[in-house]
Design a protein around this motif. Structure first.
Motif, PDB file in Angstrom:
ATOM      1  N   LEU A 189      95.197 -85.623 -34.554  1.00 35.47           N
ATOM      2  CA  LEU A 189      95.390 -86.311 -33.289  1.00 35.47           C
ATOM      3  C   LEU A 189      95.688 -85.283 -32.213  1.00 35.47           C
ATOM      4  O   LEU A 189      96.548 -84.412 -32.400  1.00 35.47           O
ATOM      5  N   SER A 190      94.966 -85.377 -31.110  1.00 34.61           N
ATOM      6  CA  SER A 190      95.216 -84.461 -29.997  1.00 34.61           C
ATOM      7  C   SER A 190      95.048 -85.229 -28.688  1.00 34.61           C
ATOM      8  O   SER A 190      94.210 -86.122 -28.571  1.00 34.61           O
ATOM      9  N   ALA A 191      95.844 -84.870 -27.703  1.00 34.05           N
ATOM     10  CA  ALA A 191      95.767 -85.480 -26.375  1.00 34.05           C
ATOM     11  C   ALA A 191      96.318 -84.493 -25.367  1.00 34.05           C
ATOM     12  O   ALA A 191      97.136 -83.617 -25.711  1.00 34.05           O
ATOM     13  N   GLY A 192      95.851 -84.629 -24.173  1.00 33.44           N
ATOM     14  CA  GLY A 192      96.340 -83.721 -23.138  1.00 33.44           C
ATOM     15  C   GLY A 192      95.866 -84.148 -21.767  1.00 33.44           C
ATOM     16  O   GLY A 192      94.902 -84.896 -21.616  1.00 33.44           O
ATOM     17  N   VAL A 193      96.578 -83.687 -20.768  1.00 34.16           N
ATOM     18  CA  VAL A 193      96.187 -83.904 -19.377  1.00 34.16           C
ATOM     19  C   VAL A 193      96.346 -82.576 -18.663  1.00 34.16           C
ATOM     20  O   VAL A 193      97.328 -81.847 -18.893  1.00 34.16           O
ATOM     21  N   GLY A 194      95.366 -82.240 -17.851  1.00 31.19           N
ATOM     22  CA  GLY A 194      95.403 -80.952 -17.165  1.00 31.19           C
ATOM     23  C   GLY A 194      94.672 -81.018 -15.846  1.00 31.19           C
ATOM     24  O   GLY A 194      93.848 -81.897 -15.594  1.00 31.19           O
ATOM     25  N   GLY A 195      94.993 -80.102 -15.003  1.00 26.72           N
ATOM     26  CA  GLY A 195      94.335 -80.027 -13.701  1.00 26.72           C
ATOM     27  C   GLY A 195      94.190 -78.594 -13.269  1.00 26.72           C
ATOM     28  O   GLY A 195      94.930 -77.713 -13.720  1.00 26.72           O
ATOM     29  N   GLY A 217      99.124 -78.316 -17.043  1.00 24.08           N
ATOM     30  CA  GLY A 217      98.936 -79.569 -17.745  1.00 24.08           C
ATOM     31  C   GLY A 217      99.900 -79.720 -18.898  1.00 24.08           C
ATOM     32  O   GLY A 217     100.895 -78.983 -19.016  1.00 24.08           O
ATOM     33  N   TYR A 218      99.603 -80.630 -19.749  1.00 27.87           N
ATOM     34  CA  TYR A 218     100.457 -80.937 -20.904  1.00 27.87           C
ATOM     35  C   TYR A 218      99.555 -81.286 -22.076  1.00 27.87           C
ATOM     36  O   TYR A 218      98.633 -82.111 -21.942  1.00 27.87           O
ATOM     37  N   ASN A 219      99.830 -80.639 -23.264  1.00 33.26           N
ATOM     38  CA  ASN A 219      99.028 -80.868 -24.459  1.00 33.26           C
ATOM     39  C   ASN A 219      99.892 -81.395 -25.601  1.00 33.26           C
ATOM     40  O   ASN A 219     101.087 -81.068 -25.720  1.00 33.26           O
ATOM     41  N   ASN A 238     101.841 -80.910 -39.025  1.00 34.81           N
ATOM     42  CA  ASN A 238     101.919 -79.858 -37.996  1.00 34.81           C
ATOM     43  C   ASN A 238     101.805 -80.541 -36.637  1.00 34.81           C
ATOM     44  O   ASN A 238     100.769 -81.096 -36.290  1.00 34.81           O
ATOM     45  N   GLN A 239     102.848 -80.526 -35.862  1.00 34.27           N
ATOM     46  CA  GLN A 239     102.875 -81.200 -34.566  1.00 34.27           C
ATOM     47  C   GLN A 239     103.304 -80.212 -33.502  1.00 34.27           C
ATOM     48  O   GLN A 239     104.290 -79.491 -33.672  1.00 34.27           O
ATOM     49  N   GLN A 240     102.523 -80.170 -32.385  1.00 33.43           N
ATOM     50  CA  GLN A 240     102.808 -79.277 -31.266  1.00 33.43           C
ATOM     51  C   GLN A 240     102.643 -80.058 -29.965  1.00 33.43           C
ATOM     52  O   GLN A 240     101.704 -80.835 -29.822  1.00 33.43           O
ATOM     53  N   ASN A 241     103.516 -79.824 -29.021  1.00 29.53           N
ATOM     54  CA  ASN A 241     103.383 -80.456 -27.709  1.00 29.53           C
ATOM     55  C   ASN A 241     104.175 -79.646 -26.713  1.00 29.53           C
ATOM     56  O   ASN A 241     105.175 -79.004 -27.073  1.00 29.53           O
ATOM     57  N   GLY A 242     103.689 -79.711 -25.427  1.00 31.83           N
ATOM     58  CA  GLY A 242     104.387 -78.987 -24.378  1.00 31.83           C
ATOM     59  C   GLY A 242     103.481 -78.721 -23.191  1.00 31.83           C
ATOM     60  O   GLY A 242     102.259 -78.846 -23.272  1.00 31.83           O
ATOM     61  N   PRO A 243     104.085 -78.347 -22.077  1.00 32.39           N
ATOM     62  CA  PRO A 243     103.309 -78.065 -20.870  1.00 32.39           C
ATOM     63  C   PRO A 243     102.692 -76.669 -20.914  1.00 32.39           C
ATOM     64  O   PRO A 243     103.100 -75.808 -21.695  1.00 32.39           O
ATOM     65  N   PHE A 244     101.715 -76.469 -20.038  1.00 30.35           N
ATOM     66  CA  PHE A 244     101.117 -75.142 -19.898  1.00 30.35           C
ATOM     67  C   PHE A 244     100.770 -74.934 -18.427  1.00 30.35           C
ATOM     68  O   PHE A 244     100.588 -75.867 -17.661  1.00 30.35           O
ATOM     69  N   ALA A 245     100.668 -73.681 -18.034  1.00 27.24           N
ATOM     70  CA  ALA A 245     100.280 -73.307 -16.673  1.00 27.24           C
ATOM     71  C   ALA A 245      99.693 -71.919 -16.719  1.00 27.24           C
ATOM     72  O   ALA A 245     100.021 -71.112 -17.606  1.00 27.24           O
ATOM     73  N   ALA A 263      91.876 -85.881 -18.323  1.00 24.50           N
ATOM     74  CA  ALA A 263      92.648 -86.239 -19.520  1.00 24.50           C
ATOM     75  C   ALA A 263      91.705 -86.222 -20.708  1.00 24.50           C
ATOM     76  O   ALA A 263      90.562 -86.685 -20.621  1.00 24.50           O
ATOM     77  N   THR A 264      92.171 -85.680 -21.818  1.00 27.63           N
ATOM     78  CA  THR A 264      91.365 -85.604 -23.030  1.00 27.63           C
ATOM     79  C   THR A 264      92.152 -86.180 -24.193  1.00 27.63           C
ATOM     80  O   THR A 264      93.394 -86.207 -24.186  1.00 27.63           O
ATOM     81  N   GLY A 265      91.449 -86.635 -25.183  1.00 26.27           N
ATOM     82  CA  GLY A 265      92.102 -87.166 -26.366  1.00 26.27           C
ATOM     83  C   GLY A 265      91.122 -87.336 -27.509  1.00 26.27           C
ATOM     84  O   GLY A 265      89.932 -87.574 -27.274  1.00 26.27           O
ATOM     85  N   SER A 266      91.608 -87.197 -28.727  1.00 21.19           N
ATOM     86  CA  SER A 266      90.772 -87.422 -29.900  1.00 21.19           C
ATOM     87  C   SER A 266      91.665 -87.784 -31.080  1.00 21.19           C
ATOM     88  O   SER A 266      92.821 -87.349 -31.161  1.00 21.19           O
TER      89      SER A 266
END
Length: 440
Positions: A103-109, A290-292, A306-313, A65-68
Motif C-alpha cells: 500500500l502506498s499513497a502520497g500527495v506532492g506539489g 509533499g507527504y508519502n 514495513n511501514q514508512q510515512n512522512g513529509p518531504f521537501a 496525489a498518488t496511491g496504489s
C-alpha cells in the motif's frame, strides 16, 4: 390568349402574403447573429480567453496525489542467515500461497521558481493571442456586414431594373393602343400592330426573366443570413450613396483596421516567441514538497511488516549544457519568423492601400457619372414622351418609338448600375478601414 398571359405574369410577380419585409439593419443583425463564420471566430476567441491564464503559462503550482494498493499471492523459498551466541547459522523459510500487500499513497506539489522568465513571456504571448482573436472577430464583423450590404443593394438594383421594365411596358401598351386606334380609322397596318404586340410580349418576357434574377439574388442574401433559402422576403429600399468619403482619411485609417491590427499583433507574438525560445537556454529551478506513506505487509518471509510515512521537501534544477545547438537554432528560426511577420504586415498595408486607391477611383468615377446619368434619364424620358406623342399624330414611325424606348432603358440601367457601383465602392472603403457597424 393575351388576357391569360397577363394574368400569369401578374401572379408570378405578386408577393406572397406570408412574405416578410426585410430592412438593411435587420439583415445585418440577423447575419451577425446567425453567421457560421462569426461563430467560428467567436469560438476561437473563447479558446484564447481560456488559454490566457497563469496555469496554462506554467506559473502556478502543480499538486498531485498518488496511491496504489496491490494484493498478491506468492510462493516463498528463503534461506535466512542469523547469528546465535556469536555463531553464524541459518534457517529455512518455505511457504506456498503466502499473501502480501503493498500500500502506498502520497500527495506532492512543485512550483517553478525560475526558467529564464519563460513563464512571463508565455503570459505575454497568450495575452497577445487573445487581443489578436478579438481583432479577427472585428474583422469578420466587417466582412459579414460588407457582404450583406453588397448583396442587399444588389437586390435593390435588380428591382430597379424591374421598375424600368415596367415603365417600358407602359409605353409599349400605349404604343399598341395608339396603333389599334389608328387601325380602326384605317391609318395603320398590321405590320405595325404585330410589331407593337411583339415588343410588348418581349418586355413581359424580360420582366419574367428579371423576376427570376431578383428571386435568385434574394436567395443569395438569405444564404448570407443563414436563413432558409426558400423563405419569402420583401425588400423596399433605394440606393443612397455617401458622397463625403475622402481618400486621405481612408488611407490614414488603414493602420487602425482590424486586419492590420491583427497583423501587427502577429509581429509582437513572434517577438515574444523569440524570448520564450531564448529562455530554454537558461537553468530551470523548481521546489517540491509533499507527504508519502508506504506500507508493505506479508504473511510469510523475512519481513512481515514495513511501514514508512512522512513529509518531504527539496529543490531540483536543470542546467542545459549542450544539445546540438538546438535551442540556439530554434531562437534563430523564431527571429526569421518575426521578420516574416513584419514583412506580411507591410505587404498587407501595401495591398490595402492599393485596393483603397483603386476602389476610391471607382467611387469618384461613379459619382461623377451619376450626375450625367441622372440628366440622361430625364432627357431620355422627355424624348420618349415626345416621340410617343408625335407617333400618335403619325409624325414618327414605330421604329423611332422603339429606338426612344431603348435609349430610355439604356439610360435608366446606366443610372442604376452607377448608383450600385458607387455604393459598393463606398462599402468596400468602409470595410477596409473598419468603419462598418451594425445599424440601429
Amino acid at each position: 390568349m393575351n388576357r391569360l398571359f397577363y394574368v400569369i405574369v401578374f401572379l408570378a410577380c405578386t408577393v406572397p402574403m406570408s412574405a416578410q419585409v426585410l430592412t438593411l439593419p435587420e439583415a445585418i443583425n440577423i447575419a451577425l447573429r446567425n453567421s457560421l463564420d462569426m461563430q467560428l471566430v467567436k469560438n476561437n476567441l473563447q479558446i484564447s480567453n481560456l488559454n490566457n491564464s497563469p496555469g496554462i503559462a506554467g506559473g502556478l503550482p502543480v499538486v498531485t496525489a498518488t496511491g496504489s494498493d496491490n494484493e498478491q499471492t506468492v510462493d516463498i523459498n528463503q534461506n535466512v542467515s542469523q547469528k546465535i551466541s556469536g555463531r553464524d547459522s541459518s534457517y529455512h523459510i518455505q511457504r506456498k500461497g503466502a499473501v502480501s500487500n503493498q500500500l502506498s499513497a502520497g500527495v506532492g506539489g512543485n512550483l517553478l521558481l525560475y526558467n529564464g522568465l519563460r513563464v512571463v513571456a508565455t503570459r505575454q504571448r497568450l495575452a497577445e493571442l487573445e487581443k489578436q482573436s478579438r481583432e479577427y472577430v472585428a474583422s469578420q464583423i466587417q466582412t459579414v456586414i460588407a457582404g450583406v450590404m453588397t448583396s442587399y443593394y444588389d437586390v435593390v438594383r435588380q428591382q430597379g431594373y424591374i421598375r424600368t421594365i415596367d415603365q417600358s411596358i407602359d409605353v409599349a401598351k400605349q404604343k399598341l393602343e395608339i396603333i389599334k386606334a389608328q387601325q380602326n380609322v384605317g391609318l395603320a397596318n398590321n405590320a405595325d400592330l404585330f410589331q407593337a404586340q411583339l415588343d410588348l410580349n418581349n418586355l413581359l418576357q424580360i420582366k419574367q426573366s428579371q423576376q427570376l434574377v431578383i428571386e435568385q439574388s434574394k436567395t443569395s442574401l438569405l444564404s448570407l443570413l443563414t436563413l432558409r433559402p426558400e423563405s419569402s422576403v420583401v425588400i423596399s429600399d433605394t440606393i443612397i450613396v455617401d458622397r463625403s468619403v475622402v481618400l486621405g482619411n481612408v488611407l490614414d485609417s488603414l493602420h487602425s483596421s482590424p486586419d492590420f491590427l491583427a497583423a501587427a499583433g502577429q509581429v509582437r507574438i513572434n517577438q515574444i516567441i523569440e524570448k520564450e525560445t531564448a529562455a530554454q537556454r537558461y537553468p530551470t529551478v523548481r521546489v517540491s514538497a509533499g507527504y508519502n506513506y508506504t506500507r508493505n505487509q506479508a504473511t510469510a518471509g523475512q519481513i512481515l511488516l514495513n511501514q514508512q510515512n512522512g513529509p518531504f521537501a527539496g529543490f531540483n534544477f536543470i542546467i542545459p549544457i549542450y544539445n546540438g545547438s538546438v535551442y540556439k537554432r530554434q531562437q534563430q528560426i523564431a527571429g526569421v519568423n518575426t521578420r516574416n511577420a513584419g514583412l506580411q504586415e507591410k505587404m498587407l498595408l501595401r495591398d490595402n492601400q492599393a485596393n483603397a486607391v483603386r476602389t476610391y477611383q471607382a467611387y469618384t468615377s461613379a459619382l461623377l457619372q451619376l450626375e450625367t446619368a441622372q440628366k440622361n434619364v430625364a432627357l431620355a424620358r422627355q424624348l420618349l414622351d415626345l416621340v410617343l406623342q408625335r407617333f400618335q399624330y403619325r409624325q414618327n414611325t414605330i421604329v423611332e418609338v422603339t429606338i426612344a424606348e431603348q435609349s430610355f432603358e439604356t439610360a435608366a440601367y446606366s443610372l442604376i448600375n452607377l448608383s450600385y457601383a458607387a455604393k459598393a465602392a463606398e462599402v468596400e472603403l468602409n470595410r477596409l478601414t473598419g468603419r462598418l457597424t451594425p445599424l440601429p
